[in-house]
Motif scaffolding. Structure first.
Motif, PDB file in Angstrom:
ATOM      1  N   CYS A  13      -6.294   0.170   6.771  1.00  0.00           N
ATOM      2  CA  CYS A  13      -6.002   0.709   5.438  1.00  0.00           C
ATOM      3  C   CYS A  13      -7.095   1.711   5.008  1.00  0.00           C
ATOM      4  N   ALA A  35      -4.057   0.563  -1.411  1.00  0.00           N
ATOM      5  CA  ALA A  35      -4.603  -0.720  -0.955  1.00  0.00           C
ATOM      6  C   ALA A  35      -3.979  -1.945  -1.631  1.00  0.00           C
ATOM      7  N   CYS A  46       0.851  -1.191   0.000  1.00  0.00           N
ATOM      8  CA  CYS A  46       0.000   0.000   0.000  1.00  0.00           C
ATOM      9  C   CYS A  46       0.888   1.244   0.000  1.00  0.00           C
ATOM     10  N   ASP A  85       0.456   3.766   1.656  1.00  0.00           N
ATOM     11  CA  ASP A  85       0.436   4.343   3.008  1.00  0.00           C
ATOM     12  C   ASP A  85       1.864   4.576   3.531  1.00  0.00           C
TER      13      ASP A  85
HETATM   14 CO    CO Z   1      -3.459   1.261   2.975  1.00  0.00          CO
END
Ligand code: CO
Length: 210
Positions: free
Chosen positions: A101, A67, A42, A44
């Motif tokens: 997430c 994701a 991801c 992130d």
């Molecule tokens: Co994520």
């Protein structure tokens, strides 16, 4: 000092540190990369592939998107996968999701996110596929956590559906496919799914004449 200047200052310090530990470090790395792993993670900022696995530059080939999706029409993902498997000859492909997430959370709402809707649709499809299992869990958090796991599982299966992976399995008996979930709260990885070369997959997705 502004935040961009700080990045450059830190970069200089890091490069100096590396050279001090190993004078040939950059020369060696600049000549060849032979990573054993492809990481599909991801975007992130809290889930950096190298840091959480204690690996150095040169050890993991990395692709990240919202994701950690494996979308069969995504030319970017397919190019990375093809290069990693056929040219770098990676032994393992890892799909790594993470609890909490934002992409998965967004996908279970009805909110209109504009262009991101098209990306999140892929996660909504995973939820629909596993709706009955997810619904049985009592809290929203448990449902989301399970969807994160199931999403990773589906993306690993998507990898096995590609001709890139099937061809590498047939001729080179690699790579192994792994699905993991990272826990932001304790920093630990959990194994969710594994598919070994030539494990049986649905006939419908198998290609001949590879
Ligand atoms: Co994520």
């Amino acid at each position: 000092m502004n935040s961009i200047d700080k990045l450059f200052l830190e970069n200089k310090a890091w490069a100096n540190e590396r050279r001090k530990d190993d004078p040939s470090y950059f020369k060696r790395l600049s000549e060849i990369q032979t990573p054993e792993f492809l990481w599909i993670g991801c975007s992130d900022s809290r889930v950096p592939a190298n840091e959480i696995t204690g690996t150095d530059p040169g050890e993991i080939f990395v692709h990240r998107n919202i994701a950690n999706m494996v979308v069969h029409t995504d030319l970017n993902l397919l190019s990375v996968l093809g290069y990693a498997v056929h040219h770098l000859k990676v032994q393992h492909v890892i799909v790594c999701g993470h609890y909490g997430c934002g992409g998965v959370k967004a996908a279970v709402t009805q909110h209109n996110f504009g262009i991101i809707n098209k990306w999140l649709r892929n996660i909504k499809d995973v939820k629909r596929l596993h709706q009955s299992e997810i619904e049985q869990l009592p809290t929203d958090e448990q449902q989301l956590n399970r969807l994160v796991e199931l999403n990773v599982e589906e993306q690993v299966i998507h990898l096995a559906k590609t001709s890139i992976i099937q061809k590498a399995w047939q001729y080179h008996h690699r790579p192994s496919l792994h699905g993991w979930v990272y826990n932001l709260e304790d920093g630990l990885l959990k194994k969710i799914k594994e598919i070994q070369p030539n494990d049986v997959i649905d006939d419908l997705y198998c290609y001949d004449n590879l």
